[in-house]
Scaffold this active site. Structure first.
Site, PDB file in Angstrom:
ATOM      1  N   HIS A  93      21.479  -0.974 -17.930  1.00 23.25           N
ATOM      2  CA  HIS A  93      20.208  -0.258 -17.858  1.00 23.25           C
ATOM      3  C   HIS A  93      19.575  -0.196 -19.248  1.00 23.25           C
ATOM      4  CE1 HIS A  93      21.969   1.719 -14.136  1.00 23.25           C
ATOM      5  NE2 HIS A  93      20.825   1.242 -13.716  1.00 23.25           N
ATOM      6  N   GLY A  94      18.267  -0.218 -19.277  1.00 19.03           N
ATOM      7  CA  GLY A  94      17.575  -0.113 -20.563  1.00 19.03           C
ATOM      8  C   GLY A  94      17.497  -1.477 -21.242  1.00 19.03           C
TER       9      GLY A  94
ATOM     10  N   THR B 181      12.901   0.897 -17.067  1.00 20.12           N
ATOM     11  CA  THR B 181      12.546   0.974 -18.493  1.00 20.12           C
ATOM     12  C   THR B 181      11.279   0.194 -18.827  1.00 20.12           C
ATOM     13  OG1 THR B 181      14.893   1.211 -18.973  1.00 20.12           O
ATOM     14  CG2 THR B 181      13.467   0.662 -20.832  1.00 20.12           C
TER      15      THR B 181
ATOM     16  N   ASP C 206      25.873   6.570  -5.592  1.00 22.12           N
ATOM     17  CA  ASP C 206      26.595   5.907  -6.676  1.00 22.12           C
ATOM     18  C   ASP C 206      27.960   6.554  -6.835  1.00 22.12           C
ATOM     19  OD1 ASP C 206      27.620   4.849  -8.947  1.00 22.12           O
ATOM     20  OD2 ASP C 206      25.885   5.267 -10.221  1.00 22.12           O
TER      21      ASP C 206
ATOM     22  N   HIS D 241      20.692  -4.127 -10.689  1.00 24.06           N
ATOM     23  CA  HIS D 241      20.138  -3.030 -11.494  1.00 24.06           C
ATOM     24  C   HIS D 241      19.821  -3.555 -12.891  1.00 24.06           C
ATOM     25  CE1 HIS D 241      20.956   0.736  -9.101  1.00 24.06           C
ATOM     26  NE2 HIS D 241      21.425  -0.222  -8.321  1.00 24.06           N
TER      27      HIS D 241
ATOM     28  N   ASP E 297      17.747   6.962  -6.375  1.00 31.38           N
ATOM     29  CA  ASP E 297      18.401   6.016  -7.286  1.00 31.38           C
ATOM     30  C   ASP E 297      19.620   6.689  -7.925  1.00 31.38           C
ATOM     31  OD1 ASP E 297      18.638   3.653  -8.776  1.00 31.38           O
ATOM     32  OD2 ASP E 297      17.420   4.449 -10.421  1.00 31.38           O
TER      33      ASP E 297
HETATM   34  P1  13P Z   1      16.097  -0.674 -16.189  1.00 29.49           P
HETATM   35  O1  13P Z   1      15.763   0.676 -16.700  1.00 29.49           O
HETATM   36  O2  13P Z   1      16.951  -1.442 -17.126  1.00 29.49           O
HETATM   37  O3  13P Z   1      14.909  -1.435 -15.743  1.00 29.49           O
HETATM   38  O4  13P Z   1      17.029  -0.444 -14.900  1.00 29.49           O
HETATM   39  C1  13P Z   1      16.530   0.258 -13.797  1.00 29.49           C
HETATM   40  C2  13P Z   1      17.580   0.538 -12.793  1.00 29.49           C
HETATM   41  O5  13P Z   1      18.503  -0.223 -12.601  1.00 29.49           O
HETATM   42  C3  13P Z   1      17.458   1.779 -12.015  1.00 29.49           C
HETATM   43  O6  13P Z   1      18.546   1.985 -11.184  1.00 29.49           O
END
Ligand code: 13P
Length: 287
Positions: free
Chosen positions: A177-178, A232, A105, A207, A84
């Protein structure tokens, strides 16, 4: 046996559902995710960030653990082991260690450098039969310490990267993210539609799957998203269940000091989160 994510994602795109990528941090998380996928007959992608890879004693350890589990747990559903948000060097290391899928990435590079590095990896992944995810337009929030701005990708740049022959494309569409801030404006479906128009049949990746309202996730899937990443939310449910168990004092009673008991509520919580997400993404019974 680990498989590339290509076939499962093409099927998901055609069938208008999405495969979940759930990030792993240790043995318990991995086991919980695999048990749930097998029980629900869903394909699944195990995501490993470079930080999590380091934490788990390196990529070879991760590959050994996951391959061992696939065999010992008699897993029959398709499982991909996916880097990832990999750097170029991280991607090469995971390919050598036996990952079946890679995300490079290059979104923080200028587009020409992103193109050059992605092209190299397309060549290597094709030779080895691995799937490759590329990213255009940084995803907001924190990616292993890197703060993005939640941008929306430029559809023309998406086409440039998609045309290199990657398997799937992560395009920033206002996702983060998060946890999402209270004033988050939601996903940009205008961007998603514009990207889709440029990249045609390529499976798209969403994502930041934690906390996006269900109707937005479903709309994104209807517009070409075939993979949704969740990290998350598993962390939050694991932490809440573990905390509750300790606060209730159960870890102090009887065999409560046993790590297998101490980590069990968290592992159960991850299973519930994964199940809920697989229901939302529509992947149950699709293995
Ligand atoms: P979250 O932590 O917001 O679920 O996102 C995960 C992610 O996109 C990992 O690449």
């Amino acid at each position: 046996m680990l498989v590339s994510a290509k076939e499962m994602l093409n099927k998901a795109r055609d069938g208008k559902y999405a495969v979940g990528q759930f990030n792993i941090n240790n043995l318990e998380w991995t086991k919980s995710i695999l048990q749930t996928a097998e029980e629900l007959k869903s394909p699944v992608i195990l995501g490993v960030s470079e930080g999590a890879g380091k934490y788990m004693c390196g990529y070879k350890t991760v590959v050994g653990m996951v391959n061992g589990m696939l065999e010992e747990m008699k897993i029959t559903v398709p499982v991909a082991l996916h880097l990832d948000h990999g750097s170029y060097e991280g991607a090469l290391a995971c390919i050598a260690a036996g990952f079946s899928s890679i995300m490079f990435d290059g979104s923080h590079y200028a587009i020409d450098e992103n193109v050059a590095k992605t092209s190299e990896l397309v060549k290597i992944c094709n030779e080895k039969g691995l799937s490759l995810e590329a990213e255009v337009g940084a995803i907001g929030g924190e990616e292993d310490g890197v703060i993005g701005k939640g941008e929306c990708a430029d559809p023309a740049e998406c086409k440039k990267i998609a045309d290199l022959g990657v398997t799937m494309l992560a395009a920033g569409i206002g996702n983060i993210h998060g946890k999402y801030p209270d004033n988050w404006e939601g996903l940009s479906f205008t961007t998603l539609e514009a990207v889709k128009k440029e990249v045609g049949n390529m499976p798209l990746v969403l994502h930041g799957g934690t906390g996006i309202p269900e109707e937005q996730v479903k709309k994104a899937i209807s517009l070409g998203v075939a993979k949704v990443n969740v990290n998350t939310e598993c962390q939050l449910s694991f932490a809440a269940a573990t905390r509750k168990y300790i606060e209730e004092g159960k870890d102090l009673q009887g065999k409560g000091f046993d790590p297998r008991k101490l980590l069990a509520p968290g592992a159960e919580a991850i299973k519930a989160t994964v199940k809920e997400k697989m229901e939302m993404f529509g992947s149950i019974g699709k293995a």
